[in-house]
Design an enzyme around this catalytic site. Structure first.
Site, PDB file in Angstrom:
ATOM      1  N   ASN A 208       0.808  -1.214   0.000  1.00 52.30           N
ATOM      2  CA  ASN A 208       0.000   0.000   0.000  1.00 52.30           C
ATOM      3  C   ASN A 208       0.844   1.267   0.000  1.00 52.30           C
ATOM      4  O   ASN A 208       0.310   2.345   0.231  1.00 52.30           O
ATOM      5  CB  ASN A 208      -0.912   0.018   1.233  1.00 52.30           C
ATOM      6  CG  ASN A 208      -1.954  -1.081   1.212  1.00 52.30           C
ATOM      7  OD1 ASN A 208      -1.886  -2.002   0.398  1.00 52.30           O
ATOM      8  ND2 ASN A 208      -2.933  -0.992   2.097  1.00 52.30           N
ATOM      9  N   ASP A 209       2.143   1.137  -0.221  1.00 51.22           N
ATOM     10  CA  ASP A 209       3.018   2.307  -0.202  1.00 51.22           C
ATOM     11  C   ASP A 209       3.834   2.431  -1.490  1.00 51.22           C
ATOM     12  O   ASP A 209       4.947   2.944  -1.491  1.00 51.22           O
ATOM     13  CB  ASP A 209       3.946   2.258   1.017  1.00 51.22           C
ATOM     14  CG  ASP A 209       4.496   3.629   1.382  1.00 51.22           C
ATOM     15  OD1 ASP A 209       3.698   4.582   1.461  1.00 51.22           O
ATOM     16  OD2 ASP A 209       5.711   3.760   1.584  1.00 51.22           O
ATOM     17  N   LEU A 210       3.264   1.964  -2.596  1.00 48.64           N
ATOM     18  CA  LEU A 210       3.945   2.053  -3.891  1.00 48.64           C
ATOM     19  C   LEU A 210       3.680   3.434  -4.488  1.00 48.64           C
ATOM     20  O   LEU A 210       2.784   3.623  -5.303  1.00 48.64           O
ATOM     21  CB  LEU A 210       3.452   0.945  -4.826  1.00 48.64           C
ATOM     22  CG  LEU A 210       4.214   0.787  -6.146  1.00 48.64           C
ATOM     23  CD1 LEU A 210       5.619   0.258  -5.907  1.00 48.64           C
ATOM     24  CD2 LEU A 210       3.455  -0.128  -7.102  1.00 48.64           C
TER      25      LEU A 210
END
Length: 343
Positions: A208-210
């Site tokens: 969820n941190d791309l």
């Protein structure tokens, strides 16, 4: 069964004590007799090495060191290193093991992934703490630097999450990113497919941190710009303070930018991205709808056993493995939802 700390493959009896296979050591360092233990302790990394550290993490600052190979082991340098060392930040325990497992999965799934593995600090006998080490991808075959440009810089966007307005909304989507990459590199089926799969696997694995800085261009000498290999690819599922804040770091579709509208999946009983949304994403970046539905998505679903096996053989703690696989199985089922009725 013991597994190699580089390749996550079963070890031979004579390799079990070291934790490394000859194949793995050769893969990472071109030397099957290499000593992978770091020449400094975790405490030295914290207290002595800070002047050499640089980098960022999934939330704030993650200390990193550049490494070179010297006398058949790693040594730290201020600059011009050929490897990057990334221990787990205190606030995100076992992130090194997480990144290793997730990057190994991406490699086995056919993505371009730099050579990487797990190494331990010196002086740890009873409880070894692993750090993640990865080959620098901004070097040519002669180990000379190549220019690298992160996508926020290439797109002239000041915020890595695309929050460029006064309203704190996100105005950069994965669709916009994909189109920009295809416009400035090679725009062909293989590249479209690679980007499509990269974004889907970020969703499936709980990455969820791309954000924008996790995509880069590489500028080889006398050649066209290229999309950089996979890097900083982790699952944040075991870290609820990050995982529960968003489904993806950026909106999937261009029509979601600025919170103008919702992707279809959010208007169904599931309330999150489903297969229909990824079909729309794929079509919008140039893929054929029938190819997406009949080939690309079924291929991803058929890769389930490989993903689960690699995580299960990884050095992540079992609760973290269970957490990641729970997310993966749920989202894989959502990916399989096509032609879902809206509410």
């Amino acid at each position: 069964m013991n597994f190699c700390r580089i390749l996550l493959k079963p070890l031979k009896k004579n390799e079990a004590l070291s934790g490394y296979s000859a194949e793995g050591l050769h893969y990472l360092t071109d030397n099957k007799h290499f000593n992978p233990e770091l020449p400094f302790s975790r405490q030295e990394f914290i207290t002595v090495k800070p002047q050499k550290q640089q980098g960022m993490s999934i939330s704030g600052f993650q200390p990193k060191l550049q490494l070179i190979i010297k006398d058949e082991h790693f040594d730290s340098v201020n600059q011009q290193g050929n490897y990057i060392l990334k221990p787990s930040p205190e606030e995100y325990p076992f992130l090194a093991e997480n990144e290793h497992a997730t990057m190994r999965i991406m490699k086995e799934l056919g993505f371009d992934v730099p050579e990487n593995g797990l190494v331990s600090f010196a002086g740890e006998q009873n409880h070894k703490e692993f750090a993640f080490v990865i080959t620098r991808f901004d070097r040519d075959k002669q180990q000379k630097p190549m220019h690298q440009e992160q996508l926020d810089g290439a797109m002239n966007i000041r915020d890595k999450y695309g929050k460029i307005g006064a309203d704190n909304e996100q105005y950069v989507s994965y669709e916009q990113i994909a189109k920009f990459i295809l416009q400035h590199t090679e725009n062909h089926l293989a590249q479209q497919r690679e980007i499509f799969r990269r974004i889907i696997y970020a969703y499936l694995l709980g990455n969820n941190d791309l954000h924008l800085r996790n995509f880069s261009f590489i500028y080889p000498k006398n050649s066209h710009p290229k999309l950089a290999p996979i890097y900083d690819f982790v699952s944040v599922s075991p870290y609820p303070e990050i995982f529960n804040s968003t489904l993806l770091a950026l909106p999937l579709l261009a029509r979601e930018e600025g919170n103008a509208t919702l992707a279809k999946g959010f208007n169904t009983q599931y309330g999150e991205y489903i297969g229909d949304d990824f079909v729309e994403f794929g079509e919008n970046i140039g893929l054929n709808k029938n190819v997406i539905i009949q080939k690309l998505i079924p291929e991803i679903i058929q890769e389930k056993e490989k993903v689960e096996q690699i995580y299960s053989q990884s050095f992540m703690p079992q609760p973290h493995i269970d957490c990641v696989l729970k997310t993966y199985r749920k989202r894989l089922a959502l990916l399989n939802l096509l032609n879902e009725p809206e509410l």
